[in-house]
Design an enzyme around this catalytic site. Sequence first.
Site, PDB file in Angstrom:
ATOM      1  N   GLU A  79       9.612   1.037  11.045  1.00  9.79           N
ATOM      2  CA  GLU A  79      10.611   1.953  10.789  1.00  9.79           C
ATOM      3  C   GLU A  79      10.033   3.303  10.942  1.00  9.79           C
ATOM      4  O   GLU A  79       9.202   3.550   9.955  1.00  9.79           O
ATOM      5  CB  GLU A  79      11.399   1.721   9.372  1.00  9.79           C
ATOM      6  CG  GLU A  79      12.723   2.522   9.624  1.00  9.79           C
ATOM      7  CD  GLU A  79      12.547   3.917   8.840  1.00  9.79           C
ATOM      8  OE1 GLU A  79      12.607   4.855   9.432  1.00  9.79           O
ATOM      9  OE2 GLU A  79      12.812   3.947   7.370  1.00  9.79           O
ATOM     10  N   CYS A 115      13.368  10.279   7.724  1.00 12.16           N
ATOM     11  CA  CYS A 115      13.289   9.939   9.137  1.00 12.16           C
ATOM     12  C   CYS A 115      14.583  10.075   9.798  1.00 12.16           C
ATOM     13  O   CYS A 115      14.550  10.386  10.948  1.00 12.16           O
ATOM     14  CB  CYS A 115      12.623   8.508   8.995  1.00 12.16           C
ATOM     15  SG  CYS A 115      13.703   7.443   8.094  1.00 12.16           S
ATOM     16  N   LYS A 142       1.053  -1.413   0.012  1.00 10.53           N
ATOM     17  CA  LYS A 142       0.015  -0.094   0.025  1.00 10.53           C
ATOM     18  C   LYS A 142       0.989   1.262   0.076  1.00 10.53           C
ATOM     19  O   LYS A 142       1.325   1.680   0.948  1.00 10.53           O
ATOM     20  CB  LYS A 142      -0.851  -0.065   1.166  1.00 10.53           C
ATOM     21  CG  LYS A 142      -2.432   0.690   1.039  1.00 10.53           C
ATOM     22  CD  LYS A 142      -2.163   2.257   0.809  1.00 10.53           C
ATOM     23  CE  LYS A 142      -1.739   2.909   2.468  1.00 10.53           C
ATOM     24  NZ  LYS A 142      -2.002   4.487   2.064  1.00 10.53           N
ATOM     25  N   GLU A 168       9.713  15.759  15.893  1.00  9.64           N
ATOM     26  CA  GLU A 168      10.027  15.497  14.505  1.00  9.64           C
ATOM     27  C   GLU A 168       9.541  16.343  13.500  1.00  9.64           C
ATOM     28  O   GLU A 168       8.036  16.517  13.337  1.00  9.64           O
ATOM     29  CB  GLU A 168       9.903  13.982  14.088  1.00  9.64           C
ATOM     30  CG  GLU A 168      10.235  13.853  12.606  1.00  9.64           C
ATOM     31  CD  GLU A 168      10.046  12.464  11.996  1.00  9.64           C
ATOM     32  OE1 GLU A 168      10.954  11.901  11.450  1.00  9.64           O
ATOM     33  OE2 GLU A 168       9.156  11.778  12.372  1.00  9.64           O
TER      34      GLU A 168
END
Length: 481
Positions: free
Chosen positions: A261, A295, A187, A392
């Site tokens: 992750e 990331c 997906k 973040e």
Amino acid sequence: MEKRTSAFEYAPAPESRAVVDIAPSYGLFIDGEFAEAADGKVFKTVSPATEEVLSEVAEAGEADVDRAVRAARKAFETWSALPGAERAKYLFRIARILQERGRELAVLETLDNGKPIRETRDADLPLVAAHFFYHAGWADKLSHAGYGPDPRPLGVAGQVIPWNFPLLMLAWKVAPALATGNTVVLKPAETTPLSALFFADVCRQAGLPKGVVNIVTGDGRAGAALVAHPGVDKVAFTGSTAVGKQIARTLAGTRKKLTLELGGKGANIVFDDAPLDQAVEGVVNGIFFNQGQVCCAGSRLLVQESVHDEVLDALKRRISTLRLGDPLDKNTDIGAINSAQQLARITALADRGEAEGAERWSPACQLPENGYWFAPTLFTNVTQAHTIARDEIFGPVLSVLTFRTPDEAVAKANNTPYGLSAGIWTEKGSRILAVANRLRAGVVWSNTFNKFDPTSPFGGYKESGHGREGGRHGLEAYLDV
């Protein structure tokens, strides 16, 4: 970005859009064929740089996900029974086709994602092919991987990937799954579905058996349906920590294997004996590569106090030379933010940093009128209590903190709920080893940043997820061991 007086200026060097043919609409790729969603729903994918609609894409529902999982389950019987050397042939073929069609894919990825063509062409696509080449080599050697004499595939892998590296994250997930004998339902992110659908065509071109790779496009509801489907044996997710926690809760108590992750708040540590020009280049690459939508971005710069002013001056000079604009221009350094939603998040967090007392700086920069853009931004006078030093941001925003001793640098670097990446800049090898061993980060770069290789495992600690992707370590997640 700012007008400079010099004998030479950069003339536009646009890559041609004509090299890739984007269809007006795309279906779901299930059992080797493209098909409409069961309920006929569609959504539009747009170019972040222009807000132009690129194509209309089928939106998968639960019935479509179920159909894809069933196709993958059926294909698993024959795919897993193939000798590893036969599976390897398909992966090698896919890798070669990706290389041959790399220019098309680079343009497509840049149009759909917003990142500069220089990055998709020179970083993403070579790594995508490399992952398939590397894992093709493992397909007939799994009994020598250290997981016993006869490691078995798990079955159907449900994989959900993000929008920041659409094709590269696909390669990180699909290549090891196929090499180990699993079949896949993937997906892609709602805002960047096109390169995954292009990959479906690559699979057909490579003659991959029907049902081995299935691609269902849609929003988070399609991803949730895939994760929760009882016919899925393994879930792999790359994305936000919040969604990763929800997936972990969904799978708690089930037999499904899970790798996550997730987010990061990487620290780039510059000691006073570092090669400062090299360090500045690494810092710029660490936070402004892919507009900071990475990331493992080095979003916190920790500078030793004695060289703080020198580093900051050099950093500002270097940032002022970055070129922001058309992602298809080969001279562009900073492309578009992926979506209006992400731009709003970056803007809100940067505004909060300023409101909390940090000093904000950006170079003179004219942003395009259309599309989603954010100027590279630097914050100084940042403390560990500032939101911009903790959360973040996932954008081109760098927070600068200082330290006096290695112990203080380590303490500040580890003072985060994340643990994905870090960088160390110093001329002393002993210091690199001593500091790296104390950092709670899955990847630690020394005198470089953002270097990736399919032979090297990647992953994090704490809220950055668990499990590893790449290398021999990444095979385990797709094997019954």
